[in-house]
Each structure stands twice: as structure tokens, then as C-alpha cells.
Design an enzyme around this catalytic site. Structure first.
Site, PDB file in Angstrom:
ATOM      1  N   CYS A  89       0.837  -1.403   0.081  1.00 39.99           N
ATOM      2  CA  CYS A  89      -0.071   0.081   0.091  1.00 39.99           C
ATOM      3  C   CYS A  89       0.898   1.270  -0.095  1.00 39.99           C
ATOM      4  O   CYS A  89       0.291   2.426  -0.471  1.00 39.99           O
ATOM      5  CB  CYS A  89      -0.928   0.021   1.208  1.00 39.99           C
ATOM      6  SG  CYS A  89      -2.185  -1.292   1.311  1.00 39.99           S
ATOM      7  N   GLN A 157      -4.941  -8.811   6.073  1.00 29.13           N
ATOM      8  CA  GLN A 157      -5.211  -7.546   6.422  1.00 29.13           C
ATOM      9  C   GLN A 157      -6.540  -7.820   7.266  1.00 29.13           C
ATOM     10  O   GLN A 157      -6.682  -6.847   8.093  1.00 29.13           O
ATOM     11  CB  GLN A 157      -5.003  -6.724   5.452  1.00 29.13           C
ATOM     12  CG  GLN A 157      -6.164  -7.016   4.243  1.00 29.13           C
ATOM     13  CD  GLN A 157      -6.296  -5.968   3.160  1.00 29.13           C
ATOM     14  OE1 GLN A 157      -6.206  -4.769   3.390  1.00 29.13           O
ATOM     15  NE2 GLN A 157      -6.494  -6.535   1.898  1.00 29.13           N
ATOM     16  N   SER A 238     -11.516   0.308   3.613  1.00 32.89           N
ATOM     17  CA  SER A 238     -11.387   1.081   2.343  1.00 32.89           C
ATOM     18  C   SER A 238     -11.772   0.639   1.054  1.00 32.89           C
ATOM     19  O   SER A 238     -12.072  -0.511   0.917  1.00 32.89           O
ATOM     20  CB  SER A 238      -9.780   1.355   2.151  1.00 32.89           C
ATOM     21  OG  SER A 238      -9.135  -0.132   1.886  1.00 32.89           O
ATOM     22  N   HIS A 339      -8.883   3.593  -2.217  1.00 33.71           N
ATOM     23  CA  HIS A 339      -7.574   3.171  -1.908  1.00 33.71           C
ATOM     24  C   HIS A 339      -7.022   2.369  -3.214  1.00 33.71           C
ATOM     25  O   HIS A 339      -6.864   1.163  -3.125  1.00 33.71           O
ATOM     26  CB  HIS A 339      -7.504   2.408  -0.848  1.00 33.71           C
ATOM     27  CG  HIS A 339      -6.031   1.762  -0.201  1.00 33.71           C
ATOM     28  ND1 HIS A 339      -4.845   2.516  -0.859  1.00 33.71           N
ATOM     29  CD2 HIS A 339      -5.827   0.830   0.410  1.00 33.71           C
ATOM     30  CE1 HIS A 339      -3.994   2.023  -0.194  1.00 33.71           C
ATOM     31  NE2 HIS A 339      -4.467   0.772   0.774  1.00 33.71           N
ATOM     32  N   CYS A 369      -0.306   1.960   6.614  1.00 37.23           N
ATOM     33  CA  CYS A 369       0.126   0.673   7.042  1.00 37.23           C
ATOM     34  C   CYS A 369       0.087   0.151   5.776  1.00 37.23           C
ATOM     35  O   CYS A 369      -0.248   0.302   4.707  1.00 37.23           O
ATOM     36  CB  CYS A 369      -1.398  -0.093   7.856  1.00 37.23           C
ATOM     37  SG  CYS A 369      -2.740   0.182   6.939  1.00 37.23           S
ATOM     38  N   GLY A 371       1.496  -4.020   3.617  1.00 36.48           N
ATOM     39  CA  GLY A 371       1.821  -5.425   3.694  1.00 36.48           C
ATOM     40  C   GLY A 371       2.988  -5.915   4.336  1.00 36.48           C
ATOM     41  O   GLY A 371       4.128  -5.111   4.064  1.00 36.48           O
TER      42      GLY A 371
END
Length: 383
Positions: A89, A157, A238, A339, A369, A371
């Protein structure tokens, strides 16, 4: 130490899954913002030393070094190279960091950084799924070293976001209240034209598609949890999105020689990591590290952009940092606006830069944040 300056940052409006940008080739989508960044600053494309783009799931239209392809698709000179970065991300935020480091080292003078993701065409984790089709394990279960260290613990996640909600005792109601505020802030920003300066229209597509005017706490309460026993629903996560973003960074020497006026200075760049099973807690220690390194406090920061991967991520970050919620994601975030993974880093930077200008603020801090438990932090100083 030599400085790195931010000349401008731009983004496309963010399209929802299956929306206005869903049929656009990723190279053309990225080319659009690369061209816009250069056009707005009046910089000769031939002076660019490198193009660094963030992108994950580099398959199909995103394969083959999308940074290079996008540059050429924009019609720019052959001699300018490109490279694609995957820090999940945080990919395009890391692209900005690499660009700043190149400029600050004196090895390059002008670098275009950014990111692109068409999640409609290439779903999240498509690369992992493609690997399984060819008989390859996923990134975790097939590794003996990983299994020895973490066992068969689920890496997800969604699980991480739920773990955070449980650990910080964040109720579903609290997360839905936060999510509703994200939509309300985003809609207020759109209606007031606060995104107009940072966005570049794609044909007739001018405004973010994600924010929902008809959403409410009642509608959110009607949604089913993402899994049995989960506090999460789609409303507090998101949105899957399509979009691109770009930022142009320059050295002190370039600014002096050309007479161009930069909009901000890169005050700080860093990246830290936390437990990969918890995964999404990284912004908490990363923010603490950045503030220690700079000698700043949360009270010195005028605006924060903390990516809304899930409501629990931002709410836990707020609790641990003590930041004022009225200074965080003031125009909404990923829950409302979307996102587009590879593009979100420079998308947030564009919003941060333009909102600092609008408010006359000095410092802006951006984090997200990522991965694997990593988290980037960028602090810019408006000039």
C-alpha cells in the site's frame, strides 16, 4: 545535507470499482498524471532524470515496468528511464522517498514519482492467485523459514484489522461512526471544490466516485460482518478503486538554476516495520520514530494524512499518538474516497500539500499501513 523540494503533486479523481476509470489501460492512466505534473510546473520533460512509480500486482496492463511504459505512453523522450516499486500500500509513498533520496544524494536533480492501480482490471492479490495457478505457493505457507518463525498463523489484512479492533477495544459502532465521518468530510470537500486544485480530470471525469451521499449509520448497521465474529464490515474498510497520482521532486541546484518556485520541502522521510502478523499497526511506531528523529511533536504538525485501510487502523493510531482528530484526514480518506493501492501514497501527498496551502499550515505528516507490517512516514514543510 542537500534539500529535496516538492514542485507539485497531482492525482486523478478516484474511480470506484467498475466505474469511470475501469476500462482505462494502466499505462495511459499513469501517463495522464505524469504529463499533468510536468505541464503544471512548466518543466521540460527532457530534464527528468528518472520516473519512479508504485504499483502492486504487476500483471496485464500493469506488467513490464509500468513506470517506463507510462512515460513512453505519454509521448515523452526515450532517454528518460523508469522503475516500478512495490511496497504494497505504501508503494508510491516509497517512490517519493526514493526520489527524495536521489535528489538529496546529488546523483539526480529532477525525479517524477507516483503510482497507479486499476483494481477493477487486476484485483488485489491477483499476482498471488496467478502464482497458485502455476503451482507456486503463496508468499507464506511455502516458506520453511516463515513456517518455523510464525507457524501456520493466518496472514490477512482483515484478520489484522480485527485484531486491532479487539486489542484497542474499538466497537463496531465506533468504527462505523468514524466511517460515516469520512464520507461526510469527503463530500464536504468535493462540494466546496477543495480537491479541484489537486485533481486532473480524465476526459469528463472530474470528481471522486467513492463518497456515498446516501450512507448512514442505519445502513451501515444493516451490513453483515466480513466473517463470523468479526467487528468489521465493508463499511469500515477502504474501497477498491482505480486511479493514478504523481509528484515532481527537484534538487536545490535545479531550483536555483531554473528559478522555479517549489511548493514544499521534504522535511523527513523514513520507513519502519512492526509484527507482520499484526501487519497494520506499523504507522504507530513509524510515526513515533519520525517525530523522535525530527524533534517535532504531534502538536507541531498542522495536518495528518493517515491512510484509512480500515477504521480500526486510524482509531488505534489516534489513541496511541494523541493526535487531534480534527487535524487528521480532514477531507475524508480511503473509506470514502478509495484506496487504489499503488497510487495512494502520492494521492495522499497531493491532498496534504494542497490542504496545507489552503490553510496556510507549515508541517504535514503522512503515513500508512502496508503489507508485511511496514509503514512509511513523510513530513513536508510548506514554503
Amino acid at each position: 545535507m542537500p534539500e529535496a523540494f516538492l514542485l507539485d503533486a497531482v492525482r486523478t479523481p478516484i474511480g470506484r470499482r467498475g466505474g469511470a476509470l475501469s476500462g482505462m489501460h494502466s499505462a495511459d492512466l499513469a501517463a495522464h498524471v505524469l504529463a499533468a505534473a510536468l505541464s503544471r510546473t512548466g518543466v521540460d520533460p527532457g530534464l527528468v532524470d528518472d520516473v519512479i512509480l508504485g504499483c502492486t500486482d504487476t500483471l496485464g496492463s500493469q506488467a513490464g515496468n509500468i513506470a517506463r511504459t507510462a512515460w513512453l505512453a505519454a509521448g515523452f523522450p526515450d532517454h528518460v528511464p523508469g522503475v516500478t516499486v512495490d511496497r504494497q500500500c505504501g508503494s508510491s509513498q516509497q517512490a517519493v522517498h526514493f526520489a527524495a533520496q536521489a535528489v538529496m544524494s546529488g546523483t539526480q536533480d529532477l525525479v517524477l514519482a507516483g503510482g497507479v492501480q486499476n483494481m477493477t482490471q487486476i484485483p488485489i492479490s491477483a499476482a498471488m492467485l496467478a502464482g497458485r495457478e502455476f503451482g507456486f505457493d503463496d508468499p507464506f505457507s511455502g516458506s520453511k523459514g516463515w513456517q518455523n518463525r510464525y507457524g501456520s498463523t493466518e496472514i490477512s489484512q482483515f484478520r489484522s484489522a480485527d485484531m486491532i479492533a479487539e486489542h484497542w477495544d474499538l466497537s463496531r459502532e465506533a468504527m462505523e461512526t468514524y466511517a460515516l465521518r469520512s464520507h461526510q468530510r469527503a463530500l464536504a470537500a468535493i462540494d466546496a471544490g477543495r480537491f479541484d486544485a489537486e485533481t486532473v480530470a480524465v476526459d469528463d471525469f472530474r470528481h471522486d466516485e467513492g463518497p456515498r451521499r446516501d450512507t448512514s449509520l442505519e445502513r451501515m448497521r444493516s451490513l453483515k460482518p466480513l466473517s463470523d465474529g468479526s467487528r468489521l464490515t465493508a463499511a469500515v474498510a477502504s474501497q477498491i478503486s482505480d486511479g493514478a497520482s504523481a509528484a515532481l521532486l527537484a534538487s536545490e541546484d535545479f531550483v536555483r538554476r531554473t528559478g522555479i518556485t517549489p511548493r514544499a520541502r521534504i522535511h523527513h522521510i523514513s520507513v519502519r516495520a512492526a509484527d507482520p502478523v499484526w501487519m497494520l499497526t506499523g504507522p504507530i511506531p513509524a510515526t513515533a520514530h519520525a517525530l523522535r528523529k525530527t524533534g517535532l511533536t504531534v502538536d507541531d504538525i498542522d495536518l495528518f494524512e493517515v491512510n484509512e485501510a480500515f477504521a480500526s487502523v486510524v482509531l488505534a493510531w489516534l489513541e496511541e499518538t494523541g493526535a487531534d482528530p480534527e487535524h487528521v484526514n480532514v477531507n475524508g480518506g480511503g473509506i470514502a474516497l478509495g484506496h487504489p493501492i499503488g497510487a495512494t501514497g502520492t494521492k495522499l501527498l497531493a491532498t496534504l500539500l494542497h490542504e496545507l496551502d489552503r490553510r496556510g499550515g507549515r508541517y504535514g505528516l503522512q503515513t500508512m499501513c502496508e503489507g508485511g507490517g511496514t509503514a512509511n512516514v513523510t513530513i513536508i514543510e510548506r514554503l
